[in-house]
Design a protein around this motif. Structure first.
Motif, PDB file in Angstrom:
ATOM      1  N   ASN A  37     -20.184  40.556   1.280  1.00 31.65           N
ATOM      2  CA  ASN A  37     -21.076  41.107   0.299  1.00 31.65           C
ATOM      3  C   ASN A  37     -20.949  42.684  -0.155  1.00 31.65           C
ATOM      4  OD1 ASN A  37     -22.127  42.156   2.444  1.00 31.65           O
ATOM      5  ND2 ASN A  37     -24.349  42.077   1.659  1.00 31.65           N
ATOM      6  N   GLN A  38     -19.720  43.034   0.410  1.00 28.95           N
ATOM      7  CA  GLN A  38     -19.615  44.583  -0.035  1.00 28.95           C
ATOM      8  C   GLN A  38     -18.062  44.640  -0.906  1.00 28.95           C
ATOM      9  OE1 GLN A  38     -19.085  46.083   4.176  1.00 28.95           O
ATOM     10  NE2 GLN A  38     -20.952  47.022   4.018  1.00 28.95           N
ATOM     11  N   VAL A  39     -18.213  45.658  -1.751  1.00 29.95           N
ATOM     12  CA  VAL A  39     -17.016  46.276  -2.465  1.00 29.95           C
ATOM     13  C   VAL A  39     -16.664  47.400  -2.031  1.00 29.95           C
ATOM     14  CG1 VAL A  39     -16.486  46.533  -4.838  1.00 29.95           C
ATOM     15  CG2 VAL A  39     -18.021  44.645  -4.330  1.00 29.95           C
ATOM     16  N   LEU A  40     -15.234  47.509  -1.827  1.00 28.72           N
ATOM     17  CA  LEU A  40     -14.725  49.001  -1.597  1.00 28.72           C
ATOM     18  C   LEU A  40     -13.953  49.222  -2.982  1.00 28.72           C
ATOM     19  CD1 LEU A  40     -14.393  51.041   0.655  1.00 28.72           C
ATOM     20  CD2 LEU A  40     -12.174  50.020   1.249  1.00 28.72           C
ATOM     21  N   GLU A  41     -14.310  50.262  -3.374  1.00 30.58           N
ATOM     22  CA  GLU A  41     -13.695  51.123  -4.659  1.00 30.58           C
ATOM     23  C   GLU A  41     -12.932  52.212  -4.289  1.00 30.58           C
ATOM     24  OE1 GLU A  41     -14.762  52.899  -8.788  1.00 30.58           O
ATOM     25  OE2 GLU A  41     -16.019  51.413  -8.053  1.00 30.58           O
ATOM     26  N   MET A  67     -11.751  46.433  -4.439  1.00 30.51           N
ATOM     27  CA  MET A  67     -11.419  45.172  -3.502  1.00 30.51           C
ATOM     28  C   MET A  67     -12.684  44.639  -2.866  1.00 30.51           C
ATOM     29  SD  MET A  67      -8.508  47.323  -1.261  1.00 30.51           S
ATOM     30  CE  MET A  67      -9.540  49.224  -1.694  1.00 30.51           C
ATOM     31  N   LYS A  68     -12.844  43.143  -3.122  1.00 32.19           N
ATOM     32  CA  LYS A  68     -13.962  42.437  -2.553  1.00 32.19           C
ATOM     33  C   LYS A  68     -13.357  41.354  -1.466  1.00 32.19           C
ATOM     34  CE  LYS A  68     -16.336  42.714  -7.139  1.00 32.19           C
ATOM     35  NZ  LYS A  68     -16.963  41.832  -8.020  1.00 32.19           N
ATOM     36  N   PRO A  69     -13.949  41.362  -0.433  1.00 40.10           N
ATOM     37  CA  PRO A  69     -13.585  40.254   0.650  1.00 40.10           C
ATOM     38  C   PRO A  69     -14.272  39.040   0.328  1.00 40.10           C
ATOM     39  CG  PRO A  69     -14.819  42.274   1.521  1.00 40.10           C
ATOM     40  CD  PRO A  69     -14.978  42.305   0.141  1.00 40.10           C
ATOM     41  N   LYS A  70     -13.525  37.871   0.018  1.00 43.42           N
ATOM     42  CA  LYS A  70     -13.644  36.509  -0.577  1.00 43.42           C
ATOM     43  C   LYS A  70     -14.163  35.817   0.557  1.00 43.42           C
ATOM     44  CE  LYS A  70     -11.023  34.411  -3.476  1.00 43.42           C
ATOM     45  NZ  LYS A  70      -9.891  33.972  -4.035  1.00 43.42           N
ATOM     46  N   LYS A  71     -13.495  36.102   1.642  1.00 41.95           N
ATOM     47  CA  LYS A  71     -14.039  35.247   3.082  1.00 41.95           C
ATOM     48  C   LYS A  71     -13.404  36.057   4.503  1.00 41.95           C
ATOM     49  CE  LYS A  71     -13.310  30.484   5.332  1.00 41.95           C
ATOM     50  NZ  LYS A  71     -12.720  29.235   5.156  1.00 41.95           N
ATOM     51  N   LYS A 252      -4.467  62.140  -4.145  1.00 43.27           N
ATOM     52  CA  LYS A 252      -5.698  62.319  -3.381  1.00 43.27           C
ATOM     53  C   LYS A 252      -6.548  61.164  -3.883  1.00 43.27           C
ATOM     54  CE  LYS A 252      -5.787  67.108  -3.205  1.00 43.27           C
ATOM     55  NZ  LYS A 252      -6.506  68.427  -3.411  1.00 43.27           N
ATOM     56  N   GLY A 253      -7.373  60.538  -2.932  1.00 36.64           N
ATOM     57  CA  GLY A 253      -8.171  59.201  -3.232  1.00 36.64           C
ATOM     58  C   GLY A 253      -9.517  59.296  -2.392  1.00 36.64           C
ATOM     59  N   VAL A 254     -10.663  58.948  -3.153  1.00 37.05           N
ATOM     60  CA  VAL A 254     -11.843  58.789  -2.588  1.00 37.05           C
ATOM     61  C   VAL A 254     -12.315  57.337  -2.756  1.00 37.05           C
ATOM     62  CG1 VAL A 254     -14.255  59.621  -2.714  1.00 37.05           C
ATOM     63  CG2 VAL A 254     -12.192  61.049  -3.415  1.00 37.05           C
ATOM     64  N   TYR A 255     -13.039  56.815  -1.680  1.00 37.48           N
ATOM     65  CA  TYR A 255     -13.449  55.614  -1.681  1.00 37.48           C
ATOM     66  C   TYR A 255     -15.039  55.339  -1.470  1.00 37.48           C
ATOM     67  CZ  TYR A 255      -8.709  54.587   0.580  1.00 37.48           C
ATOM     68  OH  TYR A 255      -7.322  54.462   0.952  1.00 37.48           O
ATOM     69  N   PHE A 256     -15.495  54.348  -2.265  1.00 39.16           N
ATOM     70  CA  PHE A 256     -16.899  54.084  -2.301  1.00 39.16           C
ATOM     71  C   PHE A 256     -17.087  52.629  -1.775  1.00 39.16           C
ATOM     72  CE2 PHE A 256     -15.571  57.056  -5.662  1.00 39.16           C
ATOM     73  CZ  PHE A 256     -16.519  58.212  -5.649  1.00 39.16           C
TER      74      PHE A 256
END
Length: 453
Positions: A37-41, A67-71, A252-256
């Motif tokens: 149920n989580q999203v990583l951006e 990125m979204k985990p489907k399973k 450079k990258g930031v994750y949410f």
């Protein structure tokens, strides 16, 4: 290969890291821990430098990866990912131009290893980083295989690499308005590819690639997701015709990390936004408008008062008897697959002109106020025309109108241009068929998308 064609999408999409404590002998285990149920951006910004002979090109890229985990299972997650790329040339400020979109399904194992089916080109940096099976201490070093995938016009080249990782401990990081404190890993690896003997040389595809990479990744070991990364990549490409091209990337990258937003959530946000677009009106005999500090004694709302006025194309606040139907507004709001879309009616521009009418700023001002409530979200401005007229003219008009709205958001309303991009679509994305004048009018529009997914 031309400078324009070499667009290296450096998505170190998932760079996990390790944790150190005050005791350098303590050990930390690393693995991905995200859930279905989580999203990583990931929001990346690249300084890019190309050189061929004496000719050089500097560019800034912006990449957004969702990125979204489907399973998920105990050892891996099947990930559905969206890759959006943006460009702006030269070392200047200004808007990013929306370039390309990619979709991908791949498997991410808990130890950081990727499996990407052949039909997908993203992510192109794969298995960065990968974690050892055993826990590590500060200063521990490990090596695990990874891969870089270069997608040229007529051929894909995959290069096997072996990064060397070092766990540094727990350190703070900061980038712009964002900061954190978690586990830090550094890594380096050389890159070398030489086309095997007997394989056919392909024009505009290098037969030799060599270079070097160094990076730092901050990974929150307790949460099991990355927070920040900084990467430097240097490549030299040698082509069959003797051309030598250099390419350097500073990334450079930031994750949410957030929970997924469903259709019901989007509709609730849309309804809230529609409420925010309402302009108050007192309706008294003196014509006093809400917000007049000389007469407003109730913080902008009178007892038992309804919000009757809404934005019009002139910026006027309608009286109760003119009570505007939302369908007649020059700004409509709808949900989309990406998020919430504000659609600006073409009456906000003069005919065949890209400059916003002065009264149109009322609408843009209200939209800007709403967008500022979502400071970490991507904002996309797109221009659209009907199918009347030459394609080239419509393309430029749609781009210019999108840029006009974007510049208003940035210059007048001080919105962060790093989170805003533009693109003109001419007549490629109609919302209704261009078969009547009424429908063509609907297709002549500028849209502002508040990206929620």
């Amino acid at each position: 290969m031309t400078f324009r064609r070499l667009v290296f999408y450096s998505f170190v999409t998932i760079l996990p890291m390790a944790m150190a404590s005050a005791d350098p002998q303590s050990k930390t285990s690393f693995q991905w821990k995200w859930k279905e149920n989580q999203v990583l951006e990931l929001n990346e910004y690249h300084d890019v430098f190309f050189r061929v002979g004496t000719k050089t090109v500097e560019r800034e890229d912006k990449n957004r990866v969702v990125m979204k985990p489907k399973k998920c299972s105990t050892d891996s997650c099947l990930v559905n990912a969206w890759f959006d790329t943006y460009l702006r040339y030269g070392k200047t400020s200004g808007p990013f131009w929306k370039d390309k979109e990619f979709l991908s399904d791949f498997t991410l194992f808990r130890n950081g290893r990727y499996e990407v089916p052949n039909e997908f080109i993203m992510p192109n940096l794969r298995s960065f980083p990968s974690f050892p099976d055993t826990a590590v201490s500060v200063s521990d070093v490990w090596k695990l295989p990874a891969e870089e995938s270069f997608d040229f016009n007529s051929e894909r080249i995959r290069v096997k690499v072996v990064p060397e990782y070092t766990f540094q401990g727990v350190f703070p990081w900061s980038e712009g308005n964002y900061k954190g404190n978690c586990e830090k890993i550094t890594y380096t690896y050389p890159i070398f590819y030489n086309k095997p003997d007997g394989e056919k040389m392909v024009p505009n595809v290098p037969y030799k690639i060599f270079g070097f990479a160094s990076g730092t990744v901050f990974f929150n070991a307790s949460r099991g997701v990355p927070e920040f990364k900084e990467v430097k990549l240097s490549y030299t490409f040698i082509y069959p015709n003797g051309t030598v091209q250099e390419a350097n990337f500073h990334i450079k990258g930031v994750y949410f990390l957030r929970n997924q937003i469903n259709a019901k959530d989007k509709e609730s946000i849309r309804e809230d936004i529609l409420e925010d677009l309402i302009v108050g009106y007192t309706g008294d005999l003196n014509g006093t408008k809400i917000g007049d500090p000389s007469k407003d004694k109730t913080n902008g709302k009178l007892p038992n008062e309804e919000n009757l006025g809404r934005i019009t194309d002139t910026g006027e606040i309608p009286s109760p008897e003119k009570k505007t139907d939302p369908k007649n507004l020059p700004v409509s709001v709808r949900t989309s697959e990406d998020g919430i879309v504000f659609s600006l009616d073409s009456i906000l521009f003069d005919f065949n002109d890209s400059k916003l009418k002065p009264e149109a700023e009322t609408a843009v001002t209200k939209i800007a106020e709403i967008l500022k409530k979502y400071p970490d979200r991507e904002i996309r401005v797109s221009g659209h025309t009907d199918n009347i007229g030459k394609k080239e003219y419509n393309q430029k008009l749609s781009e210019d109108r999108a840029k006009s709205v974007l510049h208003s958001l940035v210059d007048l309303h001080k919105m962060d241009e790093k989170h805003i991009s533009f693109k003109g679509y001419a007549d490629e994305v109609p919302i209704v068929p261009n078969d009547t004048e009424e429908n063509r009018h609907k297709n002549r529009r500028v849209e502002i998308t508040l990206v929620l997914d």
